[in-house]
Design a protein around this motif. Structure first.
Motif, mmCIF file in Angstrom:
data_model
loop_
_atom_site.group_PDB
_atom_site.id
_atom_site.type_symbol
_atom_site.label_atom_id
_atom_site.label_comp_id
_atom_site.label_asym_id
_atom_site.label_seq_id
_atom_site.Cartn_x
_atom_site.Cartn_y
_atom_site.Cartn_z
ATOM 1 N N PRO A 163 0.812 -1.229 0.000
ATOM 2 C CA PRO A 163 0.000 0.000 0.000
ATOM 3 C C PRO A 163 0.841 1.273 0.000
ATOM 4 C CG PRO A 163 -0.058 -1.062 2.151
ATOM 5 C CD PRO A 163 0.616 -2.020 1.234
ATOM 6 N N ASP A 164 2.064 1.203 0.510
ATOM 7 C CA ASP A 164 2.924 2.383 0.546
ATOM 8 C C ASP A 164 3.385 2.806 -0.845
ATOM 9 O OD1 ASP A 164 2.732 2.484 3.306
ATOM 10 O OD2 ASP A 164 4.529 1.260 3.621
ATOM 11 N N THR A 165 3.267 1.914 -1.816
ATOM 12 C CA THR A 165 3.709 2.229 -3.182
ATOM 13 C C THR A 165 2.550 2.519 -4.122
ATOM 14 O OG1 THR A 165 3.689 -0.092 -3.920
ATOM 15 C CG2 THR A 165 5.711 0.723 -2.872
ATOM 16 N N ASP A 166 1.330 2.360 -3.637
ATOM 17 C CA ASP A 166 0.154 2.514 -4.505
ATOM 18 C C ASP A 166 0.031 3.942 -5.014
ATOM 19 O OD1 ASP A 166 -2.411 1.619 -5.652
ATOM 20 O OD2 ASP A 166 -3.272 2.997 -4.165
ATOM 21 N N GLN A 167 -0.136 4.080 -6.329
ATOM 22 C CA GLN A 167 -0.269 5.405 -6.928
ATOM 23 C C GLN A 167 -1.354 5.413 -7.995
ATOM 24 O OE1 GLN A 167 3.178 7.644 -8.044
ATOM 25 N NE2 GLN A 167 4.535 6.461 -6.706
ATOM 26 N N LYS A 168 -2.060 6.528 -8.047
ATOM 27 C CA LYS A 168 -3.092 6.733 -9.067
ATOM 28 C C LYS A 168 -2.430 7.042 -10.403
ATOM 29 C CE LYS A 168 -5.181 10.650 -8.789
ATOM 30 N NZ LYS A 168 -6.059 11.724 -8.281
ATOM 31 N N ILE A 169 -2.957 6.470 -11.465
ATOM 32 C CA ILE A 169 -2.488 6.757 -12.820
ATOM 33 C C ILE A 169 -3.538 7.599 -13.525
ATOM 34 C CG2 ILE A 169 -1.993 5.743 -15.084
ATOM 35 C CD1 ILE A 169 -0.702 3.406 -13.720
ATOM 36 N N THR A 170 -3.082 8.665 -14.176
ATOM 37 C CA THR A 170 -3.996 9.550 -14.903
ATOM 38 C C THR A 170 -3.654 9.581 -16.389
ATOM 39 O OG1 THR A 170 -2.591 11.478 -14.472
ATOM 40 C CG2 THR A 170 -4.356 11.018 -12.892
ATOM 41 N N PHE A 171 -4.604 10.100 -17.147
ATOM 42 C CA PHE A 171 -4.452 10.244 -18.590
ATOM 43 C C PHE A 171 -4.815 11.689 -18.944
ATOM 44 C CE2 PHE A 171 -5.258 5.916 -17.553
ATOM 45 C CZ PHE A 171 -4.464 5.165 -18.417
ATOM 46 N N ASP A 172 -3.825 12.424 -19.413
ATOM 47 C CA ASP A 172 -4.017 13.861 -19.660
ATOM 48 C C ASP A 172 -4.563 14.557 -18.423
ATOM 49 O OD1 ASP A 172 -3.163 13.556 -22.327
ATOM 50 O OD2 ASP A 172 -5.194 12.983 -22.953
ATOM 51 N N GLY A 173 -4.075 14.129 -17.258
ATOM 52 C CA GLY A 173 -4.451 14.753 -16.001
ATOM 53 C C GLY A 173 -5.749 14.270 -15.396
ATOM 54 N N ILE A 187 -9.476 -10.799 -10.567
ATOM 55 C CA ILE A 187 -10.665 -10.021 -10.878
ATOM 56 C C ILE A 187 -11.560 -9.956 -9.644
ATOM 57 C CG2 ILE A 187 -12.704 -9.851 -12.364
ATOM 58 C CD1 ILE A 187 -11.139 -11.525 -14.433
ATOM 59 N N SER A 188 -12.111 -8.759 -9.395
ATOM 60 C CA SER A 188 -13.058 -8.586 -8.290
ATOM 61 C C SER A 188 -14.281 -7.834 -8.782
ATOM 62 C CB SER A 188 -12.407 -7.802 -7.142
ATOM 63 O OG SER A 188 -12.255 -6.438 -7.500
ATOM 64 N N SER A 189 -15.364 -7.935 -8.048
ATOM 65 C CA SER A 189 -16.540 -7.106 -8.305
ATOM 66 C C SER A 189 -16.346 -5.769 -7.606
ATOM 67 C CB SER A 189 -17.804 -7.790 -7.773
ATOM 68 O OG SER A 189 -18.025 -9.010 -8.453
ATOM 69 N N GLY A 190 -16.773 -4.685 -8.258
ATOM 70 C CA GLY A 190 -16.672 -3.369 -7.666
ATOM 71 C C GLY A 190 -15.293 -2.744 -7.828
ATOM 72 N N ASP A 191 -15.143 -1.579 -7.209
ATOM 73 C CA ASP A 191 -13.911 -0.789 -7.310
ATOM 74 C C ASP A 191 -12.966 -1.149 -6.173
ATOM 75 O OD1 ASP A 191 -11.918 1.091 -7.441
ATOM 76 O OD2 ASP A 191 -13.216 2.817 -7.001
ATOM 77 N N HIS A 192 -11.871 -1.819 -6.504
ATOM 78 C CA HIS A 192 -10.867 -2.200 -5.504
ATOM 79 C C HIS A 192 -9.455 -1.894 -6.005
ATOM 80 C CE1 HIS A 192 -13.858 -4.188 -2.971
ATOM 81 N NE2 HIS A 192 -14.370 -4.711 -4.078
ATOM 82 N N VAL A 193 -9.303 -0.836 -6.806
ATOM 83 C CA VAL A 193 -8.002 -0.554 -7.417
ATOM 84 C C VAL A 193 -6.922 -0.249 -6.387
ATOM 85 C CG1 VAL A 193 -8.890 0.229 -9.647
ATOM 86 C CG2 VAL A 193 -8.643 1.874 -7.767
ATOM 87 N N SER A 194 -7.298 0.341 -5.239
ATOM 88 C CA SER A 194 -6.290 0.705 -4.243
ATOM 89 C C SER A 194 -6.289 -0.223 -3.034
ATOM 90 C CB SER A 194 -6.508 2.158 -3.779
ATOM 91 O OG SER A 194 -7.796 2.326 -3.234
#
Length: 426
Positions: free
Chosen positions: A124-134, A186-193
């Motif tokens: 979890p200490d390395t988890d980062q959000k990735i964006t596209f054109d901000g 694969i999971s159901s729902g939002d679990h990206v972080s």
């Protein structure tokens, strides 16, 4: 004021003027956020100057979804967490997503990247959000691909990465890479972080949409070497989740401290792929996928071609001239891009399904041409590395996966060990 005093004042004025000019140039360069001649933003250009050039650290060749199963069904309100093994260190990373074979626009709500802790767990200490054109949300038109913005996640070749993608809207049939030789989740729902694995209840041996991971590499890195092949490049029959494909072993050699040349190794292998006529479920043929799978890779400097055996097995009417003619087209297209291309000889297949003496004769003729024609910039003798000296038409038993067609882990390692790295130095 005497003459000496006037001279001092003039010098002082000159120094002030020079200082103003230098400061002005500095602020002009910092403020400029346009595009350079290569289409990169000035921010990216500055990153390249400080950190080194972008180079591909990992890649997977995408193909069309099957007519049924998970790729056909697609995803809706689900998170796909994919584990990848980078082949090069870097101070920053970015990803490339592909909707190359989608029939509808692909909308992704969120993407995160983190260091994998094994299985579906992440650090979890390395988890980062990735964006596209901000922006977090990205929509990719059918047939298109999209680079993400850079993130300051340090990438190490000895540590696997987990890229988690959440799709809220129905994706439709998914562009993918089946038989990844890597378990993904694969999971159901939002679990990206989410750091834990409890919600990732479904496992798939496939990558979805994730086509590449790039890093800003050390300036000593020459660039990327792309392996264009079929199941042997893909690592079929190697240990799952162990990264024992022969391109992985080659990358380990090129990442060692005493390596003669440092290059990233990108795997463009597709299971059952063919050089000439490849059915949709086996990916486009080698020539048709050159642009997407090879030439579009970041920092590509060279190509290893290892294909033709599937054509011989599945098309008994093909002779060596037909195989060689197609290889020449791949060579020419590669040279037209200013890249080097290295030919791998075709490995033994006696005892496997679809073996014929006619096919063996064709294989031998093709291998002789690869070794002696001078058409390639270098030759890698896969055949010699794994064949049985007592019966050269067959695999040496200790390197055979059991089907007389694919290497086992030791066979993949042997192939990588026999490659003379000096051929990549020029």
């Amino acid at each position: 004021m005497n003459k000496k005093g006037k001279l001092k004042m003039r010098r002082r004025a000159l120094y002030i003027l020079i200082g103003i000019i230098i400061i002005s140039f500095y602020f002009i360069n910092v403020a400029w956020i346009g595009k350079d001649d290569d289409g990169a933003s000035s921010l990216e250009t500055e990153i390249k100057t400080v950190k080194g050039d972008w180079v591909g650290a990992w890649a997977a060749s995408m193909q069309a979804p099957f007519e049924d199963g998970v790729s056909h069904k697609g995803f809706k309100d689900q998170t796909v967490r994919m584990v990848v093994h980078p082949q090069m260190d870097g101070d920053q990373m970015r990803i490339r997503l592909s909707n190359a074979f989608g029939e509808e626009p692909l909308t992704i709500e969120k993407v995160h990247a983190a260091v994998s802790k094994g299985g579906a767990e992440i650090d979890p200490d390395t988890d980062q959000k990735i964006t596209f054109d901000g922006k977090e949300k990205v929509t990719i038109p059918p047939g298109e691909k999209k680079f993400s913005d850079p993130i300051p996640l340090k990438v190490k070749s000895e540590k696997e990465l987990a890229v988690s993608i959440y799709a809220n809207e129905k994706t439709g049939p998914a562009t993918w890479h089946p038989r990844s030789m890597q378990t993904n989740y694969i999971s159901s729902g939002d679990h990206v972080s989410e750091a834990g694995a409890s919600n990732f209840e479904t496992e798939e041996e496939s990558w979805f949409w994730l086509e590449a991971v790039d890093v800003t590499a050390d300036p000593s890195v020459k660039g990327a070497l792309v392996v264009l092949g079929s199941s042997i490049a893909n690592g079929n029959y190697s240990e799952i989740d162990a990264n024992n494909r022969w391109p992985d072993y080659l990358a380990d050699r090129m990442n060692s401290e005493d390596a003669e040349v440092k290059m990233s190794v990108l795997n463009a292998g597709i299971s059952a792929n063919q050089l000439i006529n490849s059915p949709p479920e086996k990916g486009e043929n080698a020539l048709d996928r050159l642009d997407r799978d090879v030439f579009s890779q970041t920092g590509v400097e060279g190509v290893i071609l290892h294909q033709g055996l599937n054509d011989i097995r599945h098309h008994p009417d093909y002779d060596s001239e037909k195989i060689i003619e197609q290889m020449k087209k791949v060579i020419d297209a590669t040279h037209d891009k200013g890249l080097k291309i290295y030919g791998g000889t075709l490995t033994p297949f006696k005892g496997s399904s679809m073996y014929t003496e006619k096919g063996e004769k064709t294989r031998q003729e093709v291998n002789e041409w690869i070794r002696t024609s001078g058409e390639f910039d270098g030759v890698i003798d896969f055949d010699k590395a794994v064949r049985d000296p007592e019966e050269p038409k067959r695999f040496l038993p200790e390197y055979d996966a059991g089907d007389n067609l694919h290497p086992n882990d030791e066979g993949y390692k042997k192939i990588a060990e026999t490659i003379d790295l000096s051929i990549f130095e020029e």
